[in-house]
Design a protein around this motif. Sequence first.
Motif, PDB file in Angstrom:
ATOM      1  N   LEU A   1       3.164  12.788   8.356  1.00  0.00           N
ATOM      2  CA  LEU A   1       3.374  12.592   6.930  1.00  0.00           C
ATOM      3  C   LEU A   1       2.015  12.446   6.257  1.00  0.00           C
ATOM      4  CD1 LEU A   1       6.349  10.057   6.929  1.00  0.00           C
ATOM      5  CD2 LEU A   1       6.426  12.522   6.509  1.00  0.00           C
ATOM      6  N   TYR A   2       1.947  12.920   5.031  1.00  0.00           N
ATOM      7  CA  TYR A   2       0.691  12.944   4.281  1.00  0.00           C
ATOM      8  C   TYR A   2       1.010  12.517   2.850  1.00  0.00           C
ATOM      9  CZ  TYR A   2      -3.609  15.057   2.428  1.00  0.00           C
ATOM     10  OH  TYR A   2      -4.806  15.281   1.813  1.00  0.00           O
ATOM     11  N   PHE A   3       0.467  11.377   2.437  1.00  0.00           N
ATOM     12  CA  PHE A   3       0.721  10.842   1.098  1.00  0.00           C
ATOM     13  C   PHE A   3      -0.509  11.048   0.237  1.00  0.00           C
ATOM     14  CE2 PHE A   3       0.900   7.153  -1.910  1.00  0.00           C
ATOM     15  CZ  PHE A   3       1.981   7.606  -2.649  1.00  0.00           C
ATOM     16  N   LYS A   4      -0.367  11.827  -0.820  1.00  0.00           N
ATOM     17  CA  LYS A   4      -1.460  12.133  -1.744  1.00  0.00           C
ATOM     18  C   LYS A   4      -1.260  11.312  -3.001  1.00  0.00           C
ATOM     19  CE  LYS A   4      -4.882  14.805  -3.340  1.00  0.00           C
ATOM     20  NZ  LYS A   4      -5.762  13.901  -4.038  1.00  0.00           N
ATOM     21  N   LYS A   5      -2.159  10.318  -3.200  1.00  0.00           N
ATOM     22  CA  LYS A   5      -2.075   9.443  -4.368  1.00  0.00           C
ATOM     23  C   LYS A   5      -2.449  10.202  -5.638  1.00  0.00           C
ATOM     24  CE  LYS A   5      -3.430   5.157  -2.024  1.00  0.00           C
ATOM     25  NZ  LYS A   5      -4.487   4.124  -1.967  1.00  0.00           N
ATOM     26  N   ASN A   6      -1.753   9.900  -6.701  1.00  0.00           N
ATOM     27  CA  ASN A   6      -2.063  10.457  -8.012  1.00  0.00           C
ATOM     28  C   ASN A   6      -2.731   9.352  -8.827  1.00  0.00           C
ATOM     29  OD1 ASN A   6      -2.075  11.396 -10.651  1.00  0.00           O
ATOM     30  ND2 ASN A   6       0.004  12.216 -10.564  1.00  0.00           N
ATOM     31  N   THR A   7      -4.045   9.473  -9.033  1.00  0.00           N
ATOM     32  CA  THR A   7      -4.779   8.407  -9.714  1.00  0.00           C
ATOM     33  C   THR A   7      -4.418   8.296 -11.191  1.00  0.00           C
ATOM     34  OG1 THR A   7      -6.641   9.909 -10.039  1.00  0.00           O
ATOM     35  CG2 THR A   7      -6.730   8.458  -8.125  1.00  0.00           C
ATOM     36  N   SER A   8      -3.913   9.353 -11.786  1.00  0.00           N
ATOM     37  CA  SER A   8      -3.539   9.272 -13.202  1.00  0.00           C
ATOM     38  C   SER A   8      -2.125   8.728 -13.393  1.00  0.00           C
ATOM     39  CB  SER A   8      -3.692  10.634 -13.886  1.00  0.00           C
ATOM     40  OG  SER A   8      -2.820  11.571 -13.315  1.00  0.00           O
ATOM     41  N   ASN A   9      -1.293   8.779 -12.344  1.00  0.00           N
ATOM     42  CA  ASN A   9       0.073   8.274 -12.443  1.00  0.00           C
ATOM     43  C   ASN A   9       0.601   7.973 -11.035  1.00  0.00           C
ATOM     44  OD1 ASN A   9       2.701   7.656 -13.044  1.00  0.00           O
ATOM     45  ND2 ASN A   9       3.196   9.589 -14.007  1.00  0.00           N
ATOM     46  N   PRO A  10       0.357   6.748 -10.520  1.00  0.00           N
ATOM     47  CA  PRO A  10       0.729   6.422  -9.144  1.00  0.00           C
ATOM     48  C   PRO A  10       2.194   6.652  -8.788  1.00  0.00           C
ATOM     49  CG  PRO A  10      -0.736   4.746 -10.000  1.00  0.00           C
ATOM     50  CD  PRO A  10      -0.370   5.645 -11.162  1.00  0.00           C
ATOM     51  N   ILE A  11       3.094   6.603  -9.779  1.00  0.00           N
ATOM     52  CA  ILE A  11       4.508   6.838  -9.430  1.00  0.00           C
ATOM     53  C   ILE A  11       4.874   8.322  -9.494  1.00  0.00           C
ATOM     54  CG2 ILE A  11       5.216   4.520 -10.110  1.00  0.00           C
ATOM     55  CD1 ILE A  11       6.659   5.937 -12.527  1.00  0.00           C
TER      56      ILE A  11
ATOM     57  N   TRP B   1      10.029  14.033  14.905  1.00  0.00           N
ATOM     58  CA  TRP B   1       9.640  12.900  14.074  1.00  0.00           C
ATOM     59  C   TRP B   1       8.142  12.693  14.092  1.00  0.00           C
ATOM     60  CZ3 TRP B   1      10.990   9.871  10.281  1.00  0.00           C
ATOM     61  CH2 TRP B   1      12.334   9.915   9.882  1.00  0.00           C
ATOM     62  N   PRO B   2       7.534  12.541  12.892  1.00  0.00           N
ATOM     63  CA  PRO B   2       6.103  12.243  12.835  1.00  0.00           C
ATOM     64  C   PRO B   2       5.814  10.866  13.436  1.00  0.00           C
ATOM     65  CG  PRO B   2       7.014  12.689  10.623  1.00  0.00           C
ATOM     66  CD  PRO B   2       8.148  12.626  11.573  1.00  0.00           C
ATOM     67  N   LYS B   3       4.630  10.741  13.984  1.00  0.00           N
ATOM     68  CA  LYS B   3       4.184   9.461  14.537  1.00  0.00           C
ATOM     69  C   LYS B   3       3.108   8.817  13.664  1.00  0.00           C
ATOM     70  CE  LYS B   3       5.166  10.536  19.413  1.00  0.00           C
ATOM     71  NZ  LYS B   3       6.357  11.156  19.121  1.00  0.00           N
ATOM     72  N   THR B   4       2.610   9.596  12.671  1.00  0.00           N
ATOM     73  CA  THR B   4       1.482   9.140  11.852  1.00  0.00           C
ATOM     74  C   THR B   4       1.709   9.491  10.393  1.00  0.00           C
ATOM     75  OG1 THR B   4       0.058   9.618  13.749  1.00  0.00           O
ATOM     76  CG2 THR B   4      -1.041   9.247  11.652  1.00  0.00           C
ATOM     77  N   LEU B   5       1.191   8.624   9.511  1.00  0.00           N
ATOM     78  CA  LEU B   5       1.130   8.915   8.077  1.00  0.00           C
ATOM     79  C   LEU B   5      -0.323   8.758   7.638  1.00  0.00           C
ATOM     80  CD1 LEU B   5       3.293   8.126   5.119  1.00  0.00           C
ATOM     81  CD2 LEU B   5       1.081   6.990   5.146  1.00  0.00           C
TER      82      LEU B   5
END
Length: 196
Positions: free
Chosen positions: A43-53, A188-192
């Motif tokens: 899994l890969y979570f890309k934060k949005n600095t202009s709108n975290p949600i 199933w992923p083992k890492t994020l």
Amino acid sequence: MSALGLRTRLAPLAVATALVGGLVATTTATAPEAHAAGGSYYLYFKKNTSNPINSKLYLMKSVANAKDKVVAKYRAGSGNGSQNECALSRGWLPGTNTKNGKYKIEFHRTNFDGIINGYVIKLSDKKCSKGTKRTELFVHSEMKPNGRQGTIESERWDGTRDYYSNGCIKLKPADIKNLFAKAKRYGWPKTLYVVK
């Protein structure tokens, strides 16, 4: 040995080193590219600095010697809008690169019954940049322990405002169910990984 002979022997080594160096750069690049061994999922979570949600969560497949493939992409929120990764129960998930943003996936369940309910992916604890330990980190939604929608607000998805969380990663119910189905199908992923 003459200088010419030495150059003749070192030239292939330099080319091989350059090729390997290029390969390493390709397999450690950010956004969403290789972060895992060939053929596995993460899994890969890309934060949005202009709108975290309005950030993005990707289910990725690592591909040996090539750019990793996006298997699925979902809108996701993290935190209550705060970009302070050290703010307990408010700030978004700690991590801004593949080193300090790496999490172990401890377990996944479809019937979790706790502070959050239903479909959950439990992430390892993480210290933020200032050393504050963040715990009880999940990828989750709003639902009852059985995965259905409830009548109380914390068990019912009402719309965009429900992407806010106490620092976890939050998906709408249909998306987390889709993620579970794809992860079950492919592995199933083992890492994020968390980056911005």
